[in-house]
Design an enzyme around this catalytic site. Structure first.
Site, short mmCIF file in Angstrom:
data_model
loop_
_atom_site.label_atom_id
_atom_site.label_comp_id
_atom_site.label_asym_id
_atom_site.label_seq_id
_atom_site.Cartn_x
_atom_site.Cartn_y
_atom_site.Cartn_z
N PRO A 89 0.82 -1.22 0.00
CA PRO A 89 0.00 0.00 0.00
C PRO A 89 0.85 1.27 0.00
O PRO A 89 0.39 2.34 -0.33
CB PRO A 89 -0.81 -0.11 1.30
CG PRO A 89 -0.75 -1.53 1.68
CD PRO A 89 0.57 -2.04 1.20
N GLU A 116 2.83 -8.69 8.58
CA GLU A 116 2.84 -7.21 8.64
C GLU A 116 3.77 -6.62 7.59
O GLU A 116 3.85 -5.40 7.46
CB GLU A 116 3.32 -6.78 10.04
CG GLU A 116 2.36 -7.17 11.16
CD GLU A 116 0.94 -6.75 10.87
OE1 GLU A 116 0.05 -7.62 10.84
OE2 GLU A 116 0.71 -5.55 10.64
N ARG A 154 -1.30 -9.46 -21.18
CA ARG A 154 -2.25 -9.23 -22.27
C ARG A 154 -1.72 -8.19 -23.27
O ARG A 154 -2.21 -8.08 -24.38
CB ARG A 154 -3.61 -8.84 -21.75
CG ARG A 154 -3.67 -7.60 -20.91
CD ARG A 154 -4.98 -7.49 -20.17
NE ARG A 154 -6.12 -7.61 -21.04
CZ ARG A 154 -6.55 -6.63 -21.84
NH1 ARG A 154 -5.89 -5.50 -21.88
NH2 ARG A 154 -7.60 -6.81 -22.60
N ASP A 169 -9.55 -1.22 -24.97
CA ASP A 169 -9.80 -1.21 -23.53
C ASP A 169 -9.78 0.21 -22.98
O ASP A 169 -9.19 1.10 -23.57
CB ASP A 169 -8.72 -2.02 -22.80
CG ASP A 169 -8.95 -3.51 -22.95
OD1 ASP A 169 -9.91 -3.85 -23.67
OD2 ASP A 169 -8.21 -4.31 -22.38
N1 LIG Z 1 -2.78 -2.13 -2.24
C1 LIG Z 1 -1.81 -3.03 -2.52
O1 LIG Z 1 -1.26 -3.09 -3.61
C2 LIG Z 1 -1.42 -3.96 -1.42
C3 LIG Z 1 -0.26 -4.73 -1.54
C4 LIG Z 1 0.11 -5.60 -0.51
C5 LIG Z 1 -0.70 -5.64 0.63
N2 LIG Z 1 -0.43 -6.42 1.69
C6 LIG Z 1 0.90 -7.00 1.91
C7 LIG Z 1 0.89 -7.87 3.14
C8 LIG Z 1 2.04 -7.44 3.96
C9 LIG Z 1 2.86 -6.48 3.18
O2 LIG Z 1 3.86 -7.17 2.46
C10 LIG Z 1 1.89 -5.89 2.19
N3 LIG Z 1 -1.83 -4.90 0.70
C11 LIG Z 1 -2.18 -4.06 -0.28
#
Ligand SMILES: NC(=O)c1ccc(N[C@@H]2CC[C@@H](O)C2)nc1
Length: 248
Positions: A89, A116, A154, A169
């Site tokens: 994230p 985590e 793709r 697309d």
């Molecule tokens: N939004 C995303 O792309 C995304 C990517 C990974 C994720 N979770 C992993 C688990 C622990 C850490 O590696 C991140 N969550 C959301």
């Protein structure tokens, strides 16, 4: 294109890349997908890949050394240089422009975390870039990796036949507009009839209608994607005509 995925669940990646367009592309040799499990590179009889976080707090953190050995094995398997992309994230949001950039590479290595996350020292030492598939939290990076595998595969030459042309697309055109509506049989239905223009056989009129619908839909649903200053004169005219009588 070769894609190596570092994941505690390699079977997940194999399954998601065995279906549909991606599965067919893999069969055609357009995608060479390899899974690497850090647990196979963890020492000791418990083969630990995670441990408790310094500083306390919930959950576990993925350890440096199993990931380091796993990544080294992936790199040793093929001399082709590749960026190491961590799904998180905290990463840069994935866009179709980024997908096109990745699709042009000969190889990439995708790192999927669990728990985590990953020890920051591994990220600092080995990760080229972090990518996020959206502003939400998942239990692992594998879904993000599967999204990238699908989106780049793709776009490989020969992955889609003409009818599935990627250019139709959303986000694909030079201006990155949303896709137009699509219809098939039956022509008449209790939920509405297919727009006459699509059955007219007039290909110029059909192309015009589709372009106008893409412009209108982008303006209504994703005005953030519509940079009117980048629109051609013809597109601006199409959009103005479509806007009449439409409340955003
Ligand atoms: N939004 C995303 O792309 C995304 C990517 C990974 C994720 N979770 C992993 C688990 C622990 C850490 O590696 C991140 N969550 C959301």
């Amino acid at each position: 294109m070769r894609i190596d995925v570092i994941t505690l669940f390699p079977e997940f990646m194999a399954q998601s890349a065995s279906l549909g367009v991606v599965g067919r592309a893999a069969e055609r040799g357009l995608l060479d997908l390899h899974g690497w499990n850090p647990r196979d590179y963890a020492e000791g009889n418990y083969r630990r890949v995670d441990d408790r976080p310094f500083g306390g707090g919930p959950g576990m953190v993925m350890l440096i050394e199993p990931l380091r050995a796993c990544l080294a094995a992936a790199k040793a398997a093929d001399p082709t240089p590749a960026p190491v992309i961590y799904l998180s994230p905290q990463g840069k949001p994935l866009t179709q422009a980024k997908v096109r950039e990745l699709a042009a590479l000969p190889r990439m290595i995708l790192l999927c975390g669990r728990y985590e996350g990953v020890d920051e020292r591994f990220l600092a030492a080995e990760v080229t870039e972090e990518i996020s598939i959206g502003d939400y939290v998942l239990s692992g990076g594998e879904l993000g990796a599967a999204v990238i595998v699908d989106a780049v595969t793709r776009l490989q030459e020969g992955a889609l036949n003409d009818a599935e042309s990627a250019a139709q697309d959303s986000f694909e055109g030079p201006q990155g507009l949303l896709d137009c509506p699509h219809y098939s049989q039956p022509a008449q239905h209790e939920w509405g009839d297919v727009p006459d223009v699509l059955r007219s056989g007039n290909h110029a009129a059909i192309a015009r209608w589709r372009r106008q619908q893409s412009l209108l839909r982008t303006w209504l649903r994703r005005p953030d994607l519509l940079d009117e200053s980048q629109l051609s004169k013809a597109d601006r005219k199409l959009l103005a005509e479509a806007r009449e009588g439409v409340e955003p």
